[in-house]
Design a protein around this motif. Structure first.
Motif, short mmCIF file in Angstrom:
data_model
loop_
_atom_site.label_atom_id
_atom_site.label_comp_id
_atom_site.label_asym_id
_atom_site.label_seq_id
_atom_site.Cartn_x
_atom_site.Cartn_y
_atom_site.Cartn_z
N TYR A 38 53.31 35.93 11.04
CA TYR A 38 53.03 34.51 11.24
C TYR A 38 53.80 33.96 12.43
O TYR A 38 53.25 33.29 13.31
N LEU A 39 55.10 34.26 12.50
CA LEU A 39 55.93 33.73 13.58
C LEU A 39 55.52 34.29 14.94
O LEU A 39 55.64 33.61 15.95
N SER A 40 55.03 35.53 14.98
CA SER A 40 54.64 36.10 16.26
C SER A 40 53.45 35.38 16.85
O SER A 40 53.23 35.41 18.06
N ASN A 41 52.67 34.72 16.01
CA ASN A 41 51.49 33.98 16.49
C ASN A 41 51.70 32.46 16.44
O ASN A 41 50.77 31.71 16.67
N TYR A 42 52.93 32.04 16.15
CA TYR A 42 53.21 30.61 15.99
C TYR A 42 53.26 29.92 17.34
O TYR A 42 53.92 30.38 18.27
N ASP A 43 52.59 28.82 17.48
CA ASP A 43 52.52 28.04 18.71
C ASP A 43 53.11 26.66 18.44
O ASP A 43 52.49 25.84 17.78
N GLN A 44 54.31 26.40 18.98
CA GLN A 44 54.97 25.12 18.72
C GLN A 44 54.16 23.94 19.23
O GLN A 44 54.08 22.90 18.58
N LEU A 45 53.57 24.07 20.41
CA LEU A 45 52.84 22.94 20.98
C LEU A 45 51.58 22.63 20.18
O LEU A 45 51.22 21.47 20.00
N ARG A 46 50.92 23.67 19.67
CA ARG A 46 49.73 23.45 18.84
C ARG A 46 50.11 22.71 17.57
O ARG A 46 49.48 21.71 17.19
N ASP A 47 51.15 23.19 16.90
CA ASP A 47 51.56 22.57 15.66
C ASP A 47 52.23 21.21 15.88
O ASP A 47 52.31 20.40 14.96
N PHE A 48 52.72 20.96 17.09
CA PHE A 48 53.29 19.66 17.43
C PHE A 48 52.27 18.54 17.19
O PHE A 48 52.58 17.52 16.57
N TYR A 49 51.05 18.73 17.64
CA TYR A 49 50.02 17.70 17.48
C TYR A 49 49.67 17.48 16.01
O TYR A 49 49.52 16.34 15.56
N ALA A 50 49.57 18.56 15.27
CA ALA A 50 49.22 18.44 13.85
C ALA A 50 50.33 17.73 13.09
O ALA A 50 50.07 16.87 12.24
N ALA A 51 51.58 18.07 13.38
CA ALA A 51 52.71 17.45 12.68
C ALA A 51 52.83 15.97 13.01
O ALA A 51 53.11 15.15 12.13
N CYS A 52 52.64 15.60 14.26
CA CYS A 52 52.72 14.19 14.66
C CYS A 52 51.70 13.35 13.89
O CYS A 52 52.00 12.22 13.48
N ALA A 53 50.52 13.89 13.70
CA ALA A 53 49.46 13.15 13.02
C ALA A 53 49.76 12.93 11.55
O ALA A 53 49.19 12.03 10.92
N GLU A 54 50.65 13.73 10.97
CA GLU A 54 50.95 13.64 9.54
C GLU A 54 52.10 12.68 9.22
O GLU A 54 52.22 12.23 8.09
N LEU A 55 52.93 12.36 10.21
CA LEU A 55 54.11 11.52 9.96
C LEU A 55 53.72 10.05 10.05
O LEU A 55 53.13 9.62 11.05
N PRO A 56 54.05 9.22 9.06
CA PRO A 56 53.52 7.86 8.94
C PRO A 56 53.87 6.92 10.07
O PRO A 56 53.04 6.09 10.48
N HIS A 57 55.08 7.02 10.64
CA HIS A 57 55.45 6.15 11.76
C HIS A 57 55.15 6.82 13.10
O HIS A 57 54.63 6.21 14.02
N MET A 58 55.48 8.09 13.18
CA MET A 58 55.32 8.83 14.42
C MET A 58 53.86 8.87 14.89
O MET A 58 53.58 8.87 16.09
N ARG A 59 52.94 8.89 13.95
CA ARG A 59 51.53 9.02 14.30
C ARG A 59 51.04 7.86 15.15
O ARG A 59 50.06 7.99 15.90
#
Length: 205
Positions: free
Chosen positions: A7-28
């Protein structure tokens, strides 16, 4: 361990950055950016779109002065005092974008000392008038790659202290999500199991 490594070898921080931002109530709702340090500048790599008034802020591929930006300060604070002095001994290292921009090495070193002490950087209109920011460093997901700067920008005049504190907390949560994705997956799996346990009645056996 094999599944985790795969999983970590294919992990893309920038890709998951967008998904995580959309989930946080204020940050979104705010402008969130990822940048990397390049000399005395920061180069922006990702941008989560928030409120319309900040659309003139840094876009992907833009360079801003590291001495005055929150993400720049967060990254510069990881360097030694001598390395900061070496980098900023060049001409035009302190461009004055606003009256609050960092103008000299002494002021910069003082700001970086505060960042190291409290663990995050702040910006109060030093690059764009009225635009404030909070930033932290983000260890890269790849061995040998430099850290990234993770920051949120907002309009200072319309953001109260409670919202600022919430954005700070969510910024730290966002960093945890991007640094340790396996822990996030584990937490989600636990929450799913607990939710399922509440749906089905316990066995009477």
């Amino acid at each position: 361990m094999e599944l985790g490594g795969a999983y970590l070898s294919n992990y893309d921080q920038l890709r998951d950055f967008y998904a995580a931002c959309a989930e946080l109530p204020h940050m979104r709702h705010e402008l969130v950016k990822v940048a990397v340090l390049d000399g005395t500048d920061v180069l922006y790599l990702a941008r989560h779109e928030g409120r319309a008034p900040l659309r003139l802020s840094a876009s992907i591929g833009d360079r801003f002065p590291a001495a005055s930006t929150a993400v720049g300060n967060a990254l510069l604070a990881e360097l030694s005092i001598d390395e900061v002095e070496r980098r900023f001994s060049v001409a035009d290292a302190f461009p004055a974008w606003t009256g609050l921009s960092t103008r000299n090495l002494e002021d910069l070193q003082g700001k970086l000392a505060l960042v190291r002490e409290r663990g995050y950087a702040v910006e109060d209109g030093a690059v764009l008038p009225g635009v404030h920011g909070i930033a932290v460093s983000l260890p890269s997901g790849r061995v040998g790659q430099a850290s990234l700067g993770l920051g949120v920008s907002f309009v200072g005049a319309t953001t109260d202290d409670e919202t600022r504190h919430a954005l700070h907390d969510e910024l730290l949560e966002l960093r945890v999500r991007l640094v340790n994705p396996l822990q996030v997956l584990s937490n989600r799996a636990t929450a799913t199991r607990e939710g399922s346990a509440g749906v089905y009645p316990a066995s009477s056996a």
